[in-house]
Design an enzyme around this catalytic site. Structure first.
Site, short mmCIF file in Angstrom:
data_model
loop_
_atom_site.label_atom_id
_atom_site.label_comp_id
_atom_site.label_asym_id
_atom_site.label_seq_id
_atom_site.Cartn_x
_atom_site.Cartn_y
_atom_site.Cartn_z
N SER A 1 0.85 -1.20 0.00
CA SER A 1 0.00 0.00 0.00
C SER A 1 0.88 1.25 0.00
O SER A 1 1.69 1.44 -0.90
CB SER A 1 -0.95 -0.04 1.20
OG SER A 1 -1.93 0.98 1.12
N HIS A 31 -8.07 -4.60 -1.51
CA HIS A 31 -6.87 -3.90 -1.05
C HIS A 31 -6.17 -4.74 0.02
O HIS A 31 -6.69 -4.91 1.12
CB HIS A 31 -7.26 -2.53 -0.49
CG HIS A 31 -6.08 -1.66 -0.19
ND1 HIS A 31 -5.30 -1.10 -1.19
CD2 HIS A 31 -5.53 -1.24 0.99
CE1 HIS A 31 -4.34 -0.38 -0.64
NE2 HIS A 31 -4.45 -0.46 0.67
N ASP A 86 -9.85 -2.93 -6.42
CA ASP A 86 -9.35 -2.26 -5.22
C ASP A 86 -9.84 -0.82 -5.20
O ASP A 86 -9.43 -0.02 -6.04
CB ASP A 86 -7.82 -2.32 -5.22
CG ASP A 86 -7.19 -1.69 -3.99
OD1 ASP A 86 -7.92 -1.13 -3.14
OD2 ASP A 86 -5.95 -1.75 -3.88
#
Length: 409
Positions: A220, A375, A346
């Site tokens: 991320s 995600h 996502d």
């Protein structure tokens, strides 16, 4: 993952036998309920196998990297079977932190100083019991970068360390300033546009083990930071390869997606409160630079970044910060092999913002795009407690680079 398809077919047969038995003992009272359930089960299985379970899209900038991955990291060309009862992106994103296990890891903590007088907390897993690489000086080292408010305690980090342990590797987790319980010594936190702390950590780790293969993996925001670093430095890095997972490629697009009502309710507001809690612990350090009361009233990540992050790092506007934070424009300058795993469902990283055409122009870059996974989700199996598709990609890729990376030279 052909085994999962076989499991589904076996489950369907067992369900049929079970339901037939229930009809015989009068559970349903008639064959109508059985027909409905069997019909639904068959229809759902057909839909899942034909529309949900798919091979990822592999995008590379050259045949060499593509062949390398097909030969040594075959998971990127295999069908990904998302958890059959939770395959939608939001569901996978929400479920993963609660359902995946947390393998026990014993860390050795190290605090290193920065040029501005601050400190960074590193959590080491030395793997001194490695039988594959008994010499610590040449033991492969994986630098792990957690997400926005993540630390070395995140389940996805623990799983990466567990898999690295199986390979005999050493890991070190880069905790961003102020998030892992250490004192904040200067009025500075972190952002994915500023790579100075990451450069300090990479230099420090490499100086300790200059003869060891050195790789990095970012998740991320950690992946965004890693890509921004690689885009700035090109091939002049001690890292031999890197992997990123669920990166937000365009910060404007990410923010717009997360501000949609449902996404704001499920993710944005919660993460905003996490950011606020993180900086509020060190409130006394920031009062001269920002209006902390105003910061604590932010209702979205964009508002927090406008009131705190962009100010802390000297940007004139939030747009200036978001432009600098987006890794997509820098992808063309990455100078080492990088594998980037994203799911097109996502909500943190909208599919239209994934830089497919840019990736095709850089022979060092490979995008692996799954249809589902959310995600940092990528859950698979009937009961996804253990490793995920993301974990399998991580393990195969780092092993491929350590053992066969010379083929790309």
């Amino acid at each position: 993952m052909q085994r999962l398809a076989m499991d589904l077919r076996m489950l369907s047969r067992e369900l049929s036998l079970y339901l037939e038995h229930q009809v015989r003992v009068g559970f349903f009272g008639s064959g109508v309920g059985l027909s409905l359930i069997l019909g639904f089960s068959v229809a759902y299985a057909f839909y899942y196998l034909s529309s949900i379970a798919k091979k990822p899209q592999l995008v590379t900038g050259g045949e060499s990297f593509s062949r390398f991955l097909q030969d040594h990291c075959p998971v990127v060309t295999e069908t990904y079977y998302p958890t059959v009862w939770c395959w939608e992106g939001r569901g996978q994103t929400l479920l993963r932190p609660f359902i995946t296990s947390k393998p026990p890891v014993q860390y050795r903590n190290e605090l290193i100083k920065t040029a501005d007088g601050g400190q960074i907390s590193l959590d080491w897993f030395d793997n001194d019991n490695s039988t594959c690489y008994m010499d610590a000086s040449t033991r492969p080292t994986i630098l792990l970068l957690p997400g926005l408010t993540g630390t070395s305690k995140e389940s996805y980090i623990l799983h990466m360390i567990h898999l690295s342990e199986e390979l005999g590797y050493r890991c070190v987790v880069f905790n961003n300033r102020g998030v892992a319980g250490e004192n904040l010594l200067t009025p500075r936190t972190y952002c994915c546009a500023n790579t100075e702390d990451l450069e300090t950590v990479i230099h420090h780790v490499h100086s300790l083990y200059p003869s060891a293969p050195f790789l990095a993996a970012g998740v991320s925001m950690g992946g965004m930071l890693l890509l921004n670093y690689l885009g700035k430095i090109g091939s002049k890095t001690p890292l031999m390869a890197a992997a990123t997972f669920s990166v937000g490629w365009n910060t404007f697009a990410c923010s717009e997606s997360l501000e949609k009502p449902l996404n704001w309710l499920l993710f944005n507001y919660y993460l905003t409160t996490c950011l606020q809690s993180s900086v509020n612990k060190h409130r006394h350090m920031f009062v001269k630079q920002v209006d902390m009361d105003h910061v604590m009233k932010a209702k979205s990540i964009r508002e927090f970044d406008k009131r705190f992050t962009s100010v802390m790092f000297g940007y004139q506007t939030i747009d200036d910060y978001y432009t600098d934070a987006s890794p997509s424009p820098r992808l063309k300058s990455v100078g080492i092999p990088v594998l980037c795993l994203n799911s097109v469902d996502d909500v943190f990283s909208p599919s239209h913002a994934i830089p497919i055409e840019t990736a095709k122009q850089n022979p060092n870059v490979a995008l692996v795009l799954t249809s589902y996974g959310g995600h940092i989700g990528f859950l698979e199996g009937i009961w996804p407690r253990q490793s995920t598709y993301m974990d399998r990609v991580f393990k195969q890729f780092v092993q491929a680079m350590v053992e066969h990376g010379h083929e790309l030279s």
